[in-house]
Scaffold this active site. Sequence first.
Site, PDB file in Angstrom:
ATOM      1  CG  HIS A 246      -0.921 -21.883  16.049  1.00  0.00           C
ATOM      2  ND1 HIS A 246      -0.328 -21.292  16.562  1.00  0.00           N
ATOM      3  CD2 HIS A 246      -2.503 -21.928  15.696  1.00  0.00           C
ATOM      4  CE1 HIS A 246      -1.911 -19.747  16.443  1.00  0.00           C
ATOM      5  NE2 HIS A 246      -2.302 -20.973  16.269  1.00  0.00           N
TER       6      HIS A 246
ATOM      7  CB  VAL B 209     -19.153 -11.104  -0.835  1.00  0.00           C
ATOM      8  CG1 VAL B 209     -19.093  -9.851  -2.824  1.00  0.00           C
ATOM      9  CG2 VAL B 209     -20.177 -11.704  -0.373  1.00  0.00           C
TER      10      VAL B 209
ATOM     11  CD  GLU C 269     -11.477  -9.800  -3.515  1.00  0.00           C
ATOM     12  OE1 GLU C 269     -12.963 -10.289  -2.749  1.00  0.00           O
ATOM     13  OE2 GLU C 269     -11.832  -9.536  -4.579  1.00  0.00           O
TER      14      GLU C 269
ATOM     15  CG  ASP D 149       2.463 -19.370  17.756  1.00  0.00           C
ATOM     16  OD1 ASP D 149       2.805 -20.259  16.238  1.00  0.00           O
ATOM     17  OD2 ASP D 149       1.077 -19.583  17.768  1.00  0.00           O
TER      18      ASP D 149
ATOM     19  CD  GLN E 223     -12.069 -20.096  19.709  1.00  0.00           C
ATOM     20  OE1 GLN E 223     -11.434 -19.297  20.380  1.00  0.00           O
ATOM     21  NE2 GLN E 223     -13.309 -21.108  20.727  1.00  0.00           N
ATOM     22  N   GLY E 224     -11.575 -19.685  15.354  1.00  0.00           N
ATOM     23  CA  GLY E 224     -13.256 -20.305  14.865  1.00  0.00           C
ATOM     24  C   GLY E 224     -13.749 -21.518  15.202  1.00  0.00           C
TER      25      GLY E 224
ATOM     26  CG  ASP F 117      -9.497 -13.677  15.229  1.00  0.00           C
ATOM     27  OD1 ASP F 117     -10.140 -13.013  14.223  1.00  0.00           O
ATOM     28  OD2 ASP F 117     -10.132 -13.043  16.452  1.00  0.00           O
ATOM     29  CB  SER F 118      -5.079 -18.600  14.614  1.00  0.00           C
ATOM     30  OG  SER F 118      -5.154 -18.454  15.774  1.00  0.00           O
TER      31      SER F 118
END
Length: 522
Positions: A73, A93, A98, A121, A211-212, A236-237
């Site tokens: 999803h 930041v 990264e 999912d 969720q956000g 978080d998904s």
Amino acid sequence: MKIVVVLALVAMAAAMPTKEVQPQTFIGRNPGKIVGGVEAAMHEFPFMLEIRQGGHWCGASLISENFAVTAAHCVGGSPSQYTLVAGDHNINVVEGNEQTRQVVQIIIHPSYDTPVDTENDIAILKVSAPFNFTPEVQPVILPDLNFAPTAVATVAGWGALTEGGSSPSVLMKVDVPYVEDAPCNASYATVNLVVTESMVCYGEGGKDSCQGGGLLERTSPNTPATVQLKKIFISDSGGPIVCGADKTLCGIVSWGRGCARPGFPGVYTETSYYREWIREVTTRHEEDSAPNIDVTTCGGQIDASSAAVNFNLGAAIPAGQRCVWTVKTPYDSLRIGIQQSGLRAEDKLYVTELTATGPGRQFELATVGEDFNVAGGLYLITLIAGPTVGAMGFSLQYFASGYLDGTPALSGYASLSDASGSYSYPVGGGNYANRENAAFILNPTDTGDRTLTFTRMDVENDSSCSYDAVAVFVWMNNMYTQLSRFCGTTIPAPFQIPGGLSLVTFTSDASVVNTGFSFSWA
């Protein structure tokens, strides 16, 4: 009755045995805010990935240099919309560890339906260049088929700290208890939701992934109303829930009712359930030793890892004859070339990539023994015989290899060769499906100009036809040329088809379905 479902967890595919809970362990952490957890140590989860779609969108887990796993999803758009960031902790930041990669392929589980589907999912993401493994960037351990969930697991992400609240900039974690299938299913049955064998439940009141701000709202499955989605922002998904001291990926954040509500634990897709599917998708496949099917017809649909197209070998091809073969390969690399040929310079044989937006890049097959290597997926092979008598037959072969290809197979197909006729889609009536990818080839055996007329049009409407759309392409100047792309309910004006060869395509997105369309030709 409406319920709110927060998308929170997912995992992987093959039958799952009866679960046996392993002894309780806190994996060396204090139980805790994601909701109810604490900030993770720097690079405590070196497999943790951030999916960016402009800004932060979802979580994912690195499973190899080239592949990541997330929730289906989370990735309903095209690969170009998403990048993956590894080695991150504070997403606002630049900390120096990264690594950012472009997503180039999305392979959604074939049994996943739409963004409101809670089953299957799971999706695999392939990146443009391999990630470099460092102490801060490492692959996660995948469970085997018989993996049993631990009594306590740890979920990590950049999700909201409270239901509907703000999201942190640093990676958070929380230890959550295992909830057996029966009580988890009983809780969700009260709101008409089902927890299946491919899911695993973890959480308690006050501790959960979240969720956000992105909420999935749908009507009860006990009502016939159409499922509707509101996905604003998910955090978080798609991220990991890990079990044991070695942090085995036991689940993927998929769904739940709210965040950390008492009686409603988070529901994760159980990774071990999909272990064989993950292995298949991320394993490189070699070419077949010989073509596994032989095609002799003038056109048609070919769905195989390798094939020989032997058309009129040793025999004459009528002047002006046109044939179109549609090729779907299971792997992402394709080698194709002519083995024998009686074609002349005026006879043309083309290979054209078929994408969700229509025909794309194209090249001509002209020299015996010359192979072309291209990305696999979905292609048209088009023979255009010259206007004079003299062309003889040919033999070409293709071989697919590499990783499993994410290009969806055609959901609808027809090769229409009658001099005149009509066609309706969906065949048999009813509504078309979500995520359609259909192609209809109009190629009358007696060549000559035709008129293509739509007699019915009922397709989701949008000013740019960017959701569901019908498109018409004609063969012109040795290529498929788009005449129009349309949607809605207005019937377009008839199309003139020089020479009779044309292609009608239809695509749909993941929500809203209508009754389709009909057309005729004469």
